[in-house]
Motif scaffolding. Structure first.
Motif, PDB file in Angstrom:
ATOM      1  N   THR A 203     -15.380  -6.423   0.609  1.00 36.81           N
ATOM      2  CA  THR A 203     -14.337  -5.400   0.757  1.00 36.81           C
ATOM      3  C   THR A 203     -12.934  -5.988   0.621  1.00 36.81           C
ATOM      4  OG1 THR A 203     -14.359  -5.682   3.165  1.00 36.81           O
ATOM      5  CG2 THR A 203     -15.772  -3.955   2.248  1.00 36.81           C
ATOM      6  N   SER A 204     -12.830  -7.165   0.033  1.00 31.77           N
ATOM      7  CA  SER A 204     -11.523  -7.858  -0.034  1.00 31.77           C
ATOM      8  C   SER A 204     -10.475  -7.064  -0.808  1.00 31.77           C
ATOM      9  CB  SER A 204     -11.692  -9.254  -0.640  1.00 31.77           C
ATOM     10  OG  SER A 204     -12.247  -9.165  -1.939  1.00 31.77           O
ATOM     11  N   ASP A 205     -10.921  -6.231  -1.774  1.00 33.93           N
ATOM     12  CA  ASP A 205      -9.966  -5.416  -2.533  1.00 33.93           C
ATOM     13  C   ASP A 205      -9.575  -4.142  -1.782  1.00 33.93           C
ATOM     14  OD1 ASP A 205     -10.007  -7.228  -4.609  1.00 33.93           O
ATOM     15  OD2 ASP A 205     -11.582  -6.159  -5.708  1.00 33.93           O
ATOM     16  N   GLN A 206     -10.361  -3.822  -0.747  1.00 31.56           N
ATOM     17  CA  GLN A 206     -10.157  -2.567  -0.030  1.00 31.56           C
ATOM     18  C   GLN A 206      -9.531  -2.762   1.344  1.00 31.56           C
ATOM     19  OE1 GLN A 206     -13.846  -0.488   0.620  1.00 31.56           O
ATOM     20  NE2 GLN A 206     -12.930   1.174   1.801  1.00 31.56           N
TER      21      GLN A 206
ATOM     22  N   LEU B 145     -19.680   0.903  11.885  1.00 40.91           N
ATOM     23  CA  LEU B 145     -18.237   1.072  11.675  1.00 40.91           C
ATOM     24  C   LEU B 145     -17.808   0.406  10.371  1.00 40.91           C
ATOM     25  CD1 LEU B 145     -15.423   1.935  12.547  1.00 40.91           C
ATOM     26  CD2 LEU B 145     -15.344  -0.017  14.110  1.00 40.91           C
ATOM     27  N   ALA B 146     -18.336  -0.796  10.131  1.00 35.30           N
ATOM     28  CA  ALA B 146     -17.974  -1.540   8.918  1.00 35.30           C
ATOM     29  C   ALA B 146     -18.343  -0.765   7.661  1.00 35.30           C
ATOM     30  CB  ALA B 146     -18.669  -2.905   8.932  1.00 35.30           C
ATOM     31  N   TRP B 147     -19.596  -0.302   7.589  1.00 32.23           N
ATOM     32  CA  TRP B 147     -20.025   0.396   6.374  1.00 32.23           C
ATOM     33  C   TRP B 147     -19.393   1.778   6.268  1.00 32.23           C
ATOM     34  CZ3 TRP B 147     -20.916  -3.289   3.601  1.00 32.23           C
ATOM     35  CH2 TRP B 147     -21.774  -4.347   3.925  1.00 32.23           C
ATOM     36  N   GLY B 148     -19.075   2.397   7.393  1.00 34.43           N
ATOM     37  CA  GLY B 148     -18.353   3.664   7.342  1.00 34.43           C
ATOM     38  C   GLY B 148     -16.963   3.496   6.747  1.00 34.43           C
ATOM     39  N   LEU B 149     -16.300   2.412   7.122  1.00 32.41           N
ATOM     40  CA  LEU B 149     -14.983   2.118   6.542  1.00 32.41           C
ATOM     41  C   LEU B 149     -15.100   1.886   5.042  1.00 32.41           C
ATOM     42  CD1 LEU B 149     -13.522  -0.306   9.254  1.00 32.41           C
ATOM     43  CD2 LEU B 149     -12.617   1.939   8.648  1.00 32.41           C
TER      44      LEU B 149
ATOM     45  N   SER C 262     -15.718   5.076   3.085  1.00 32.40           N
ATOM     46  CA  SER C 262     -14.605   6.031   3.076  1.00 32.40           C
ATOM     47  C   SER C 262     -13.738   5.872   1.838  1.00 32.40           C
ATOM     48  CB  SER C 262     -13.738   5.846   4.326  1.00 32.40           C
ATOM     49  OG  SER C 262     -12.933   4.669   4.224  1.00 32.40           O
ATOM     50  N   LYS C 263     -13.837   4.703   1.205  1.00 31.25           N
ATOM     51  CA  LYS C 263     -13.058   4.363  -0.006  1.00 31.25           C
ATOM     52  C   LYS C 263     -11.560   4.246   0.279  1.00 31.25           C
ATOM     53  CE  LYS C 263     -16.672   4.640  -2.795  1.00 31.25           C
ATOM     54  NZ  LYS C 263     -17.730   5.078  -1.852  1.00 31.25           N
ATOM     55  N   CYS C 264     -11.185   4.278   1.559  1.00 25.73           N
ATOM     56  CA  CYS C 264      -9.772   4.138   1.928  1.00 25.73           C
ATOM     57  C   CYS C 264      -9.437   2.669   2.167  1.00 25.73           C
ATOM     58  CB  CYS C 264      -9.469   4.914   3.203  1.00 25.73           C
ATOM     59  SG  CYS C 264      -9.635   6.698   3.069  1.00 25.73           S
ATOM     60  N   TYR C 265      -8.177   2.324   1.973  1.00 28.82           N
ATOM     61  CA  TYR C 265      -7.723   1.002   2.398  1.00 28.82           C
ATOM     62  C   TYR C 265      -7.821   0.936   3.920  1.00 28.82           C
ATOM     63  CZ  TYR C 265      -5.653   0.319  -2.236  1.00 28.82           C
ATOM     64  OH  TYR C 265      -5.467   0.174  -3.586  1.00 28.82           O
ATOM     65  N   PHE C 266      -8.144  -0.239   4.443  1.00 29.04           N
ATOM     66  CA  PHE C 266      -8.204  -0.364   5.892  1.00 29.04           C
ATOM     67  C   PHE C 266      -7.684  -1.725   6.364  1.00 29.04           C
ATOM     68  CE2 PHE C 266     -12.398  -1.837   4.422  1.00 29.04           C
ATOM     69  CZ  PHE C 266     -12.537  -3.046   5.100  1.00 29.04           C
TER      70      PHE C 266
ATOM     71  N   ARG D 142       0.836  -1.193   0.000  1.00 25.37           N
ATOM     72  CA  ARG D 142       0.000   0.000   0.000  1.00 25.37           C
ATOM     73  C   ARG D 142       0.880   1.255   0.000  1.00 25.37           C
ATOM     74  NH1 ARG D 142      -2.478  -3.530  -1.407  1.00 25.37           N
ATOM     75  NH2 ARG D 142      -3.947  -4.821  -0.232  1.00 25.37           N
ATOM     76  N   GLN D 143       0.357   2.312  -0.613  1.00 25.08           N
ATOM     77  CA  GLN D 143       1.104   3.560  -0.699  1.00 25.08           C
ATOM     78  C   GLN D 143       1.243   4.232   0.674  1.00 25.08           C
ATOM     79  OE1 GLN D 143      -1.011   5.951  -3.542  1.00 25.08           O
ATOM     80  NE2 GLN D 143      -0.080   4.940  -5.317  1.00 25.08           N
TER      81      GLN D 143
END
Length: 438
Positions: free
Chosen positions: A305-308, A274-278, A281-285, A250-251
């Motif tokens: 969300t496996s790609d995120q 919390l899950a859907w907020g993550l 957000s479109k951010c990696y987590f 990850r960058q």
């Protein structure tokens, strides 16, 4: 001096949870580096699930809380558990100190968690040095002290709480045992407040206080202890390779790290928000969800969300926070987590639950300026929209730049203070000197 140092032996007794064990363990390592023998005592039940680094320099012994097979799962009530811990713990701590004396390793000092005031009474029987080690912040201890002395009557009244040395607090910014005192079980209230029960008079007369933090592995601070890269004792097995391999792809500053610690349970509705907020957000987590909490995740969330993101049951938090790809820490604001984030210069989204966490969150946002609070709605739930918005503020917005600058500032200040020989190491040296003369 060297000969005396070899004979000095400190027995360390933390409350049996990760957030209490870690700082006292790190304090013990500092003592070992100065020629002192140190032994950590924990419960029989907890010892069965502990993962101890074979390179750990601290010996481990056990005492009993009366529930060696079940721990907190079996007692009829909290009152029954605490009463058992006091009675059986006192007896087995006495037996342990006698055993260490018999094998030629007599205890010179007992460093105990003040949640166990009975430990002081045991130490008095042996004539050893007695040291109460507070693992919560000075601000939180200050609040509890004022409650214990009756200076802050409960239940709280009014819209503000004023305590000497602290910023003006709203009731909800005090520890949960204070602002929600009426709904706190009496046994739990007494357990927390009684940590001052037999040191209050001593405090009033002498206030002999020494700060020794941040109690973190040395490699992340002053590097004075060689190979001190991890705490050395984990209550859960970390998914180290999975976490670090995922992060390295990850960058820089692109990952939101999320953890609610080793004890806090999240109610299902909050877990879902919390899950859907993550996700939104479109951010990696990278999200730590303990095995006991996994069933609360939304169905197919991990697959969707496996790609995120990556969800793991436990991780090496210090290594994760030190990784350049981490740009934000969504935290429950346990003190250890807060100090770890500040020591790495990582900005925080504060989502406090209970205990001391609301007060720690107050300091994160309003005193240190190293994060922002995700505020709950009238039902006490932080919604997905709030989670998403707070993450974006840290990761993308102007507020995020300000918070990250403050986080970096505090990290640098901590290192500068340590490099110049701060009070922490001086206080440890004074303790060692007193120990060797005892």
């Amino acid at each position: 001096m060297e000969k005396k140092a070899c004979k000095a032996h400190v027995l360390v007794l933390p409350y049996p949870s990760q957030g209490h064990i870690n700082p006292m363990l790190q304090f013990a390592k500092r003592l070992v580096s100065k020629g002192i023998k140190a032994t950590l005592a924990t419960t029989v039940y907890l010892s069965k699930s502990m993962h101890v680094d074979p390179e750990c320099s601290i010996a481990v012994e056990t005492i009993s809380d009366g529930y060696d097979e079940t721990g907190l799962e079996d007692p009829a009530s909290l009152a029954a558990y605490f009463d058992s811990f006091r009675t059986v713990g006192s007896h087995t701590l006495t037996m342990l100190m006698k055993k260490l004396d018999d094998i030629g390793q007599p205890v010179t000092a007992l460093v105990y968690d003040p949640l166990f005031p009975w430990a002081l009474d045991v130490a008095k029987q042996f004539g050893v040095l007695k040291v109460a080690f507070f693992t919560q912040s000075c601000a939180v201890s200050n609040i509890y002290y004022h409650v214990n002395k009756g200076f802050l009557p409960l239940p709280l009244s009014g819209s503000d709480v004023s305590i000497p040395g602290l910023p003006l607090l709203q009731p909800s910014e005090t520890p949960s045992f204070v602002y929600a005192s009426e709904s706190t079980p009496q046994a739990l209230h007494d357990f927390i407040m009684n940590q001052f029960s037999n040191v209050v008079d001593w405090m009033a007369k002498l206030w002999k206080l020494g700060t020794v933090g941040p109690t973190l592995p040395s490699i992340y601070l002053d590097k004075r202890l060689e190979d001190d890269k991890v705490y050395g004792i984990n209550l859960f097995k970390p998914n180290t390779s999975a976490c670090m391999n995922w992060l390295k792809d990850r960058q820089s500053g692109s990952v939101v790290y999320v953890s609610y610690g080793s004890v806090t349970d999240i109610i299902p509705e909050q877990m879902e928000e919390l899950a859907w907020g993550l996700k939104e957000s479109k951010c990696y987590f990278l999200w730590v969800v303990r095995e006991s909490e996994e069933t609360k995740l939304p169905k197919k969330f991990k697959e969707e969300t496996s790609d995120q993101g990556l969800v793991v049951s436990w991780c090496p938090q210090m290594e994760v926070l030190a990784h350049e790809s981490v740009g934000c820490f969504v935290t429950h604001c346990g003190l250890s987590s807060v100090l770890e984030a500040m020591s790495h210069g990582v900005a925080m989204v504060a989502m406090p639950g209970q205990f001391d966490q609301p007060t720690n969150a107050k300091y994160v946002e309003d005193v240190w300026g190293t994060g922002i609070r995700a505020l709950p709605n009238e039902k006490g739930i932080v919604t997905r929209e709030v989670v998403e918005n707070c993450i974006k503020k840290i990761m993308e917005g102007e507020k995020g730049k300000e918070v990250k600058e403050n986080a970096t500032k505090w990290k640098n200040l901590a290192r500068e203070a340590i490099d110049e020989g701060g009070s922490s190491d001086n206080n440890i040296d004074q303790f060692v000197a007193k120990l060797l003369l005892h």
